[in-house]
Design an enzyme around this catalytic site. Structure first.
Site, PDB file in Angstrom:
ATOM      1  N   TYR A  38     -24.880  48.475 -61.803  1.00 18.62           N
ATOM      2  CA  TYR A  38     -23.794  47.627 -62.308  1.00 18.62           C
ATOM      3  C   TYR A  38     -23.019  48.315 -63.423  1.00 18.62           C
ATOM      4  CZ  TYR A  38     -26.323  46.443 -66.641  1.00 18.62           C
ATOM      5  OH  TYR A  38     -26.945  46.500 -67.860  1.00 18.62           O
ATOM      6  N   LYS A  47     -27.793  52.953 -64.612  1.00 12.56           N
ATOM      7  CA  LYS A  47     -27.468  51.577 -65.046  1.00 12.56           C
ATOM      8  C   LYS A  47     -27.879  50.606 -63.945  1.00 12.56           C
ATOM      9  CE  LYS A  47     -23.871  49.113 -67.602  1.00 12.56           C
ATOM     10  NZ  LYS A  47     -24.684  48.647 -68.715  1.00 12.56           N
TER      11      LYS A  47
HETATM   12  N1  PDD Z   1     -25.129  46.955 -71.851  1.00 21.84           N
HETATM   13  N2  PDD Z   1     -27.844  50.915 -73.454  1.00 21.84           N
HETATM   14  C1  PDD Z   1     -28.198  49.851 -72.706  1.00 21.84           C
HETATM   15  C2  PDD Z   1     -29.631  49.653 -72.360  1.00 21.84           C
HETATM   16  C3  PDD Z   1     -27.214  48.938 -72.260  1.00 21.84           C
HETATM   17  O1  PDD Z   1     -27.552  47.894 -71.494  1.00 21.84           O
HETATM   18  C4  PDD Z   1     -25.854  49.152 -72.641  1.00 21.84           C
HETATM   19  C5  PDD Z   1     -24.761  48.244 -72.181  1.00 21.84           C
HETATM   20  C6  PDD Z   1     -25.546  50.269 -73.429  1.00 21.84           C
HETATM   21  C7  PDD Z   1     -24.132  50.586 -73.850  1.00 21.84           C
HETATM   22  O2  PDD Z   1     -23.363  51.054 -72.777  1.00 21.84           O
HETATM   23  P1  PDD Z   1     -21.776  50.845 -72.723  1.00 21.84           P
HETATM   24  O3  PDD Z   1     -21.229  51.350 -73.998  1.00 21.84           O
HETATM   25  O4  PDD Z   1     -21.368  51.622 -71.556  1.00 21.84           O
HETATM   26  O5  PDD Z   1     -21.538  49.356 -72.567  1.00 21.84           O
HETATM   27  C8  PDD Z   1     -26.558  51.138 -73.803  1.00 21.84           C
HETATM   28  C9  PDD Z   1     -24.190  46.127 -71.121  1.00 21.84           C
HETATM   29  C10 PDD Z   1     -22.952  45.803 -71.877  1.00 21.84           C
HETATM   30  C11 PDD Z   1     -24.891  44.942 -70.496  1.00 21.84           C
HETATM   31  O6  PDD Z   1     -25.951  45.171 -69.928  1.00 21.84           O
HETATM   32  O7  PDD Z   1     -24.365  43.829 -70.500  1.00 21.84           O
END
Ligand code: PDD
Length: 285
Positions: free
Chosen positions: A32, A149
């Site tokens: 995702y 992710k």
């Molecule tokens: N979360 N690390 C983890 C474990 C995360 O789930 C996320 C983002 C990030 C930051 O990534 P980015 O800057 O690309 O959003 C780092 C998202 C927002 C979520 O799971 O809703």
């Protein structure tokens, strides 16, 4: 009523249905993205779609949509759901197979699901307007492929809940060697004597898009010193400032870790300078 996208159709959320045999549901066999948008303007679109494509290849899902196709879906969701401050959630699962088997075949059509949801307004670069976090810590008990992710987020959910149920905003994670990895939903940083440090990217850290944009912007600014390196938890507690970043939060200062005050317990000057740079520069990505 919110309108979502499911396998080429736009429809009310309540009417969107997928099979319980979908491998995303049965195995967490899906990936995702979450993209932030403000008044119809998406931040970091190409970086997010590049990561989505990288993750699809990493787990062997074949869905060769050009960036334009994803852009059409994102724009349509924003138009149908009223612009404003909206996160766009994109999920691609391996799809529905007739039998539950760990092995997958290449002929399954991926399930593509997307929706928008309200996020906080853009972060103001102002000490009085930001709400700083107080966070817990926990040994990182997730899997060894956190750079993907994946929607298989049970580890992250359990870590987040650990802090949440004690009234904390986040949980910072560390490995067996007492080294900071990231937060359960965000990347993490410390500031000491003006130097901004964040854990280097490896298989225990998600390569955050916000992290990428922030480091790129800070490196272009001669007055900022950046290090990507191993960070021990002792350094977190002794830091002048601690921050976390994610697409839906931008940069959030952390003023307390496990009940211990960070620095002087107030939002720091380096956060202010970094958020100013990020607020101006993020639109270029
Ligand atoms: N979360 N690390 C983890 C474990 C995360 O789930 C996320 C983002 C990030 C930051 O990534 P980015 O800057 O690309 O959003 C780092 C998202 C927002 C979520 O799971 O809703």
């Amino acid at each position: 009523m919110s309108i979502v996208f499911l396998n080429h159709a736009y429809l009310p959320a309540e009417e969107a249905k997928i099979s319980p045999m979908d491998r995303g549901f049965l195995f967490g066999d899906s990936i995702y993205e979450v993209l932030p948008s403000y008044n119809g303007e998406i931040i970091g679109f190409n970086l997010h779609i590049n990561r989505l494509n990288r993750n699809m290849s990493a787990i062997g899902i074949r869905l060769e949509w050009p960036h334009d196709e994803w852009m059409k879906v994102c724009k349509a969701l924003l138009e149908k759901n009223g612009l404003g401050n909206l996160g766009i959630y994109l999920q691609v699962s391996r799809g529905t197979a007739p039998v539950r088997s760990h092995a997958y075949t290449k002929d399954i059509d991926p399930t593509v699901f997307a929706f928008s949801f309200e996020i906080n307004p853009e972060q103001s670069a102002s000490k009085s307007k930001v709400t700083p976090y107080k966070v817990a810590t926990s040994l990182d008990l997730r899997w060894a492929r956190c750079q993907i992710k994946s929607t298989a987020l049970l580890g992250n959910v359990m870590h987040f809940q650990h802090g949440h149920q004690k009234g904390f905003n986040e949980t910072l994670l560390y490995n067996d060697h007492n080294e900071l990895t990231e937060g359960s939903t965000c990347n993490a940083y410390i500031v000491k004597n003006g130097v901004i440090s964040t854990p280097s990217l490896d298989n225990h850290v998600l390569p955050g898009v916000t992290r990428h944009i922030l480091l790129d912007l800070l490196r272009r600014n001669d007055s900022m010193q950046i290090e990507e390196r191993v960070i021990l938890m002792d350094e977190v507690f002794a830091a002048d400032e601690v921050w976390v970043t994610s697409s839906s939060k931008e940069i959030i200062p952390v003023i307390e870790v496990d009940g211990k005050t960070i620095g002087n317990g107030e939002v720091g000057d380096v956060w202010l300078a970094a958020q100013k740079i990020y607020s101006i520069g993020k639109r270029g990505y």
